[in-house]
Design an enzyme around this catalytic site. Structure first.
Site, mmCIF file in Angstrom:
data_model
loop_
_atom_site.group_PDB
_atom_site.id
_atom_site.type_symbol
_atom_site.label_atom_id
_atom_site.label_comp_id
_atom_site.label_asym_id
_atom_site.label_seq_id
_atom_site.Cartn_x
_atom_site.Cartn_y
_atom_site.Cartn_z
ATOM 1 C CG HIS A 233 13.197 -20.321 40.315
ATOM 2 N ND1 HIS A 233 14.154 -19.488 40.850
ATOM 3 C CD2 HIS A 233 12.175 -20.334 41.195
ATOM 4 C CE1 HIS A 233 13.718 -19.018 42.005
ATOM 5 N NE2 HIS A 233 12.517 -19.512 42.246
ATOM 6 C CB CYS A 271 10.331 -16.650 41.412
ATOM 7 S SG CYS A 271 10.708 -16.471 43.169
ATOM 8 C CG HIS A 298 8.096 -19.796 43.171
ATOM 9 N ND1 HIS A 298 9.445 -20.068 43.248
ATOM 10 C CD2 HIS A 298 7.478 -20.976 42.951
ATOM 11 C CE1 HIS A 298 9.628 -21.372 43.059
ATOM 12 N NE2 HIS A 298 8.465 -21.939 42.867
ATOM 13 C CG ASP A 351 9.063 -18.911 47.136
ATOM 14 O OD1 ASP A 351 9.328 -19.969 47.711
ATOM 15 O OD2 ASP A 351 9.859 -18.330 46.373
ATOM 16 C CG HIS A 352 11.216 -18.348 50.680
ATOM 17 N ND1 HIS A 352 12.310 -17.635 50.275
ATOM 18 C CD2 HIS A 352 11.355 -19.571 50.126
ATOM 19 C CE1 HIS A 352 13.069 -18.391 49.510
ATOM 20 N NE2 HIS A 352 12.508 -19.574 49.396
ATOM 21 C CE1 TYR A 368 9.628 -23.489 50.085
ATOM 22 C CE2 TYR A 368 11.924 -23.202 50.727
ATOM 23 C CZ TYR A 368 10.923 -23.126 49.775
ATOM 24 O OH TYR A 368 11.207 -22.676 48.512
HETATM 25 C C1 DNO Z 1 13.958 -21.401 47.033
HETATM 26 C C2 DNO Z 1 13.431 -21.883 45.766
HETATM 27 C C3 DNO Z 1 14.513 -22.331 44.821
HETATM 28 C C4 DNO Z 1 13.907 -23.047 43.649
HETATM 29 C C5 DNO Z 1 14.887 -23.485 42.621
HETATM 30 C C6 DNO Z 1 14.166 -23.911 41.381
HETATM 31 O O1 DNO Z 1 13.316 -21.479 48.010
HETATM 32 O O2 DNO Z 1 12.593 -20.972 45.173
HETATM 33 O O3 DNO Z 1 15.375 -23.200 45.479
HETATM 34 O O4 DNO Z 1 13.281 -24.196 44.089
HETATM 35 O O5 DNO Z 1 15.768 -22.497 42.327
HETATM 36 O O6 DNO Z 1 15.011 -24.651 40.599
#
Ligand code: DNO
Length: 392
Positions: A233, A271, A298, A351-352, A368
């Protein structure tokens, strides 16, 4: 793409039943209670897997198997911890879980200054404010060398801001930066954080990069033999904070880490939110360039502000052309399918999300939320379905 959803385990207020209602079929999870560098035991993996499957879902991706600070700095117990890491990879493979997300960020995981930034629509988003960051780094933490890392106008703005800040907002800022946020596995108080920074005093960016490469050469052969795809990531945000080295922030970094241990098991978590916070990163171009190495995606968007601050936008808005990114990932899936790869699908997760509607006032893990992510997934699903139909 395989639609997945991050679930933090039995304590997550967003439950597996909600994940099904959101329309995801895969779950992204980790054994967060075993984050101290020990090897994950088979029975713990089996228990987590069984609870996911009992809800009619599949454990598609592990996010994350944490890389211990001793491994990142190659100090202390790192040799033993690397063996433990290999043990976790093998145990996950034995349970049939074959995509492992991880990061190589020094000390901090993702970092924001504000977890409740009011949005125009009445909900809230996550935000990184560069002036607030400077307030903490330079004026509160008083990190040695911080002055040289911030331009003079930012320092002036930070001094003015600090003078007007209440104790409560200062405490909140500190908690956001070095305390707990979901998936930041190690939390600190101010003194502990200073001690952690001290351990990096002599680690140069180049040294840190070599530590990552060495780690890759150690674990990638094990992953390859076990049939596991490691998916690193990116740094979030993708620029240095607290004077710490950053080595997974842009296309050059990514090309170098892939070349350091070439293997189908050495790949990426793409991501868009993390990489999108640096204006030099062209996300659709990166998605095309690294397509064959992307094992997990992501999808999230950011709006960058002129001074380097940014906030998390709605999934299809913000600065990244999300439709172009999704198109590149779908083209890669078609290529894999033609190649006859049984695992041609790229798992993605929204993601988020913003906190909206019933998320507001509810205790969820920052970023989340249920409804905010559900909205993001629904929008992304629309894009995926449309592009798939157009491609025939
Ligand atoms: C945040 C996430 C990160 C991710 C880590 C992967 O919301 O995208 O915390 O899980 O960095 O190792």
């Amino acid at each position: 793409m395989k639609q997945t959803w991050r679930w933090f385990g039995p304590d997550d207020p967003v439950q597996l039943a909600h994940v099904r209602q959101a329309g995801a079929t895969g779950v992204v999870s980790a054994l967060h209670h075993l984050n101290d560098g020990r090897a994950w035991p088979a029975d713990e993996i089996a228990t987590r897997k069984a609870s996911i499957e009992a809800s009619g879902l599949e454990w598609s991706v592990v996010e994350s198997v944490v890389v211990h600070e001793d491994i990142k700095t190659r100090s202390g117990r790192y040799l033993e911890l690397i063996e433990n890491y290999k043990g976790s990879i093998r145990a996950l493979a034995a349970a049939g879980i074959r995509i492992v997300c991880y990061n190589f960020m020094a000390i901090t995981d993702w970092t924001r200054t504000d977890l409740d930034y009011p949005m125009w629509h009445g909900g809230t988003a996550l935000r990184f404010d560069i002036v607030d960051f400077c307030v903490y780094d330079l004026l509160v933490l008083k990190r040695a060398g911080a002055e040289a890392d911030h331009p003079a106008d930012r320092i002036d703005a930070a001094k003015r801001r600090l003078a007007a800040m209440s104790e409560g907002s200062l405490a909140k800022l500190e908690a956001n930066l070095i305390g707990w946020v979901p998936a930041r596995e190690f939390i600190h108080d101010r003194e502990g954080f200073r001690r952690a920074l001290d351990l990096y005093r002599d680690v140069s960016p180049e040294g840190f990069r070599q530590n990552l490469f060495t780690f890759l050469r150690e674990i990638v052969p094990v992953a390859e033999e076990a049939g596991v795809r490691m998916a690193i990531h990116a740094d979030d945000p993708p620029f240095p904070l607290f004077g710490l080295p950053r080595v997974v922030s842009n296309a050059e970094d990514i090309a170098a880490l892939l070349a350091a241990a070439p293997s189908p098991s050495n790949g990426l978590t793409f991501c868009t939110g993390s990489l999108g916070a640096n204006r030099r990163n062209d996300l659709p171009a990166m998605a095309k360039r690294f397509a064959s190495d992307i094992h997990f995606a992501h999808l999230r968007n950011v709006t960058k502000e002129p001074d380097g601050s940014f906030h998390e936008a709605e999934h299809l808005d913000g600065d990244t052309d999300m439709v172009a990114v999704v198109a590149a990932l779908l083209a890669e899936e078609r290529r894999r399918k033609e190649e006859g790869r049984p695992d041609w699908q790229i798992p993605m997760r929204p993601d988020h999300g913003h906190a909206i509607v019933d998320d507001i006032g509810k205790k969820v893990n920052p970023g989340y939320s249920c409804i905010g992510r559900l909205k993001g997934l629904a929008e992304l699903r629309g894009v995926m379905r449309t592009l798939e139909q157009l491609a025939g």
